[in-house]
Design an enzyme around this catalytic site. Structure first.
Site, PDB file in Angstrom:
ATOM      1  N   ASP A  39       0.848  -1.191   0.000  1.00 61.66           N
ATOM      2  CA  ASP A  39       0.000   0.000   0.000  1.00 61.66           C
ATOM      3  C   ASP A  39       0.888   1.247   0.000  1.00 61.66           C
ATOM      4  O   ASP A  39       1.903   1.310   0.699  1.00 61.66           O
ATOM      5  CB  ASP A  39      -0.914   0.001   1.241  1.00 61.66           C
ATOM      6  CG  ASP A  39      -2.058   1.008   1.103  1.00 61.66           C
ATOM      7  OD1 ASP A  39      -3.207   0.576   0.912  1.00 61.66           O
ATOM      8  OD2 ASP A  39      -1.789   2.226   1.173  1.00 61.66           O
ATOM      9  N   ILE A  40       0.497   2.244  -0.772  1.00 61.61           N
ATOM     10  CA  ILE A  40       1.298   3.461  -0.919  1.00 61.61           C
ATOM     11  C   ILE A  40       1.276   4.317   0.348  1.00 61.61           C
ATOM     12  O   ILE A  40       2.181   5.144   0.554  1.00 61.61           O
ATOM     13  CB  ILE A  40       0.779   4.261  -2.145  1.00 61.61           C
ATOM     14  CG1 ILE A  40       1.866   5.157  -2.712  1.00 61.61           C
ATOM     15  CG2 ILE A  40      -0.483   5.042  -1.815  1.00 61.61           C
ATOM     16  CD1 ILE A  40       1.524   5.697  -4.097  1.00 61.61           C
ATOM     17  N   ASN A  97     -12.926  -3.301   2.296  1.00 63.94           N
ATOM     18  CA  ASN A  97     -13.953  -2.266   2.358  1.00 63.94           C
ATOM     19  C   ASN A  97     -14.844  -2.388   1.128  1.00 63.94           C
ATOM     20  O   ASN A  97     -14.349  -2.513   0.007  1.00 63.94           O
ATOM     21  CB  ASN A  97     -13.296  -0.886   2.407  1.00 63.94           C
ATOM     22  CG  ASN A  97     -12.584  -0.628   3.712  1.00 63.94           C
ATOM     23  OD1 ASN A  97     -13.104  -0.976   4.772  1.00 63.94           O
ATOM     24  ND2 ASN A  97     -11.396  -0.049   3.659  1.00 63.94           N
ATOM     25  N   GLU A 105     -12.382   3.305  -1.496  1.00 69.16           N
ATOM     26  CA  GLU A 105     -11.952   4.438  -2.327  1.00 69.16           C
ATOM     27  C   GLU A 105     -11.631   4.014  -3.760  1.00 69.16           C
ATOM     28  O   GLU A 105     -11.796   4.798  -4.680  1.00 69.16           O
ATOM     29  CB  GLU A 105     -10.695   5.091  -1.724  1.00 69.16           C
ATOM     30  CG  GLU A 105     -10.896   5.666  -0.325  1.00 69.16           C
ATOM     31  CD  GLU A 105     -11.501   7.061  -0.327  1.00 69.16           C
ATOM     32  OE1 GLU A 105     -11.624   7.645  -1.417  1.00 69.16           O
ATOM     33  OE2 GLU A 105     -11.856   7.544   0.761  1.00 69.16           O
ATOM     34  N   VAL A 106     -11.087   2.814  -3.910  1.00 69.33           N
ATOM     35  CA  VAL A 106     -10.652   2.374  -5.241  1.00 69.33           C
ATOM     36  C   VAL A 106     -11.645   1.324  -5.752  1.00 69.33           C
ATOM     37  O   VAL A 106     -11.871   0.307  -5.074  1.00 69.33           O
ATOM     38  CB  VAL A 106      -9.222   1.790  -5.199  1.00 69.33           C
ATOM     39  CG1 VAL A 106      -8.798   1.309  -6.585  1.00 69.33           C
ATOM     40  CG2 VAL A 106      -8.232   2.821  -4.663  1.00 69.33           C
ATOM     41  N   HIS A 110     -10.037  -5.033  -3.526  1.00 68.43           N
ATOM     42  CA  HIS A 110      -8.727  -5.235  -2.899  1.00 68.43           C
ATOM     43  C   HIS A 110      -8.948  -5.694  -1.470  1.00 68.43           C
ATOM     44  O   HIS A 110      -9.831  -5.188  -0.775  1.00 68.43           O
ATOM     45  CB  HIS A 110      -7.873  -3.961  -2.938  1.00 68.43           C
ATOM     46  CG  HIS A 110      -8.595  -2.714  -2.559  1.00 68.43           C
ATOM     47  ND1 HIS A 110      -9.531  -2.112  -3.379  1.00 68.43           N
ATOM     48  CD2 HIS A 110      -8.556  -1.972  -1.427  1.00 68.43           C
ATOM     49  CE1 HIS A 110     -10.012  -1.042  -2.777  1.00 68.43           C
ATOM     50  NE2 HIS A 110      -9.450  -0.931  -1.592  1.00 68.43           N
ATOM     51  N   HIS A 112      -6.999  -5.772   2.047  1.00 69.97           N
ATOM     52  CA  HIS A 112      -5.856  -5.257   2.802  1.00 69.97           C
ATOM     53  C   HIS A 112      -5.354  -6.355   3.728  1.00 69.97           C
ATOM     54  O   HIS A 112      -6.153  -7.008   4.405  1.00 69.97           O
ATOM     55  CB  HIS A 112      -6.267  -4.093   3.700  1.00 69.97           C
ATOM     56  CG  HIS A 112      -6.805  -2.886   2.999  1.00 69.97           C
ATOM     57  ND1 HIS A 112      -6.071  -1.737   2.819  1.00 69.97           N
ATOM     58  CD2 HIS A 112      -8.023  -2.636   2.450  1.00 69.97           C
ATOM     59  CE1 HIS A 112      -6.819  -0.818   2.211  1.00 69.97           C
ATOM     60  NE2 HIS A 112      -8.005  -1.341   1.973  1.00 69.97           N
TER      61      HIS A 112
HETATM   62  P1  AMP Z   1      -9.872   1.485   0.346  1.00 73.57           P
HETATM   63  O1  AMP Z   1     -10.214   2.685   1.173  1.00 73.57           O
HETATM   64  O2  AMP Z   1     -10.180   0.196   1.041  1.00 73.57           O
HETATM   65  O3  AMP Z   1     -10.467   1.579  -1.047  1.00 73.57           O
HETATM   66  O4  AMP Z   1      -8.286   1.486   0.217  1.00 73.57           O
HETATM   67  C1  AMP Z   1      -7.581   1.972  -0.887  1.00 73.57           C
HETATM   68  C2  AMP Z   1      -6.119   1.839  -0.563  1.00 73.57           C
HETATM   69  O5  AMP Z   1      -5.375   1.990  -1.771  1.00 73.57           O
HETATM   70  C3  AMP Z   1      -5.579   2.880   0.414  1.00 73.57           C
HETATM   71  O6  AMP Z   1      -5.020   2.219   1.542  1.00 73.57           O
HETATM   72  C4  AMP Z   1      -4.527   3.626  -0.413  1.00 73.57           C
HETATM   73  O7  AMP Z   1      -3.411   4.024   0.345  1.00 73.57           O
HETATM   74  C5  AMP Z   1      -4.155   2.596  -1.462  1.00 73.57           C
HETATM   75  N1  AMP Z   1      -3.618   3.122  -2.717  1.00 73.57           N
HETATM   76  C6  AMP Z   1      -4.128   4.098  -3.490  1.00 73.57           C
HETATM   77  N2  AMP Z   1      -3.368   4.290  -4.583  1.00 73.57           N
HETATM   78  C7  AMP Z   1      -2.353   3.388  -4.507  1.00 73.57           C
HETATM   79  C8  AMP Z   1      -1.233   3.086  -5.324  1.00 73.57           C
HETATM   80  N3  AMP Z   1      -0.994   3.744  -6.471  1.00 73.57           N
HETATM   81  N4  AMP Z   1      -0.397   2.101  -4.925  1.00 73.57           N
HETATM   82  C9  AMP Z   1      -0.617   1.437  -3.768  1.00 73.57           C
HETATM   83  N5  AMP Z   1      -1.654   1.667  -2.963  1.00 73.57           N
HETATM   84  C10 AMP Z   1      -2.515   2.639  -3.310  1.00 73.57           C
END
Ligand code: AMP
Length: 125
Positions: A39-40, A97, A105-106, A110, A112
């Site tokens: 994770d970034i 999530n 968010e994405v 995914h 975690h």
């Molecule tokens: P969520 O809130 O469960 O959708 O988590 C999205 C996660 O993606 C967060 O923990 C971010 O830090 C992570 N994230 C977003 N962009 C990147 C990226 N380019 N590389 C790695 N992790 C990312």
């Protein structure tokens, strides 16, 4: 902004770009079914994301539409990544999530993997 877990798949999302190799990631593991990377913005000493290779918005989308082979491959990949990182004995937490209230968010599924410290209560109160 949190996403709606029922939205259609958007192939311009950041994890789709990582899967295509359009943007870099710190890769931990890859096979036919899954990609794992750091994770970034890590929230724990170990914070790894595992994503399926197929175009699934969320856990809901994946569990409803993915094939048995994709589901088995993905679940095994999550376990493999945690095991290979030495996280089984100290313990780890999985989080997927899903949608607005969970602050997804994405819009690509995914999971975690968090580990490396006492992770505290399951949810903030
Ligand atoms: P969520 O809130 O469960 O959708 O988590 C999205 C996660 O993606 C967060 O923990 C971010 O830090 C992570 N994230 C977003 N962009 C990147 C990226 N380019 N590389 C790695 N992790 C990312």
């Amino acid at each position: 902004m949190p996403i709606d877990a029922t939205q259609p798949y958007d192939d311009q999302n950041i994890f789709a770009k990582i899967l295509r190799g359009d943007i870099p990631s710190k890769k931990v593991f890859e096979d036919e079914f899954a990609l794992a990377f750091h994770d970034i913005n890590p929230q724990a000493p170990h914070h790894i994301l595992v994503i399926p290779k197929g175009p699934y918005v969320s856990w809901d989308d994946f569990s409803a539409k993915a094939s048995d082979a994709e589901i088995a491959g993905f679940v095994r990949a999550v376990g493999h990544v945690a095991r290979e990182a030495g996280l089984v004995k100290p313990g780890y937490r999985l989080l997927a999530n899903t949608g607005t209230n969970a602050h997804q968010e994405v819009p690509h599924l995914h999971v975690h993997i968090f580990a490396g410290r006492q992770l505290g209560p399951m949810l903030s109160r």
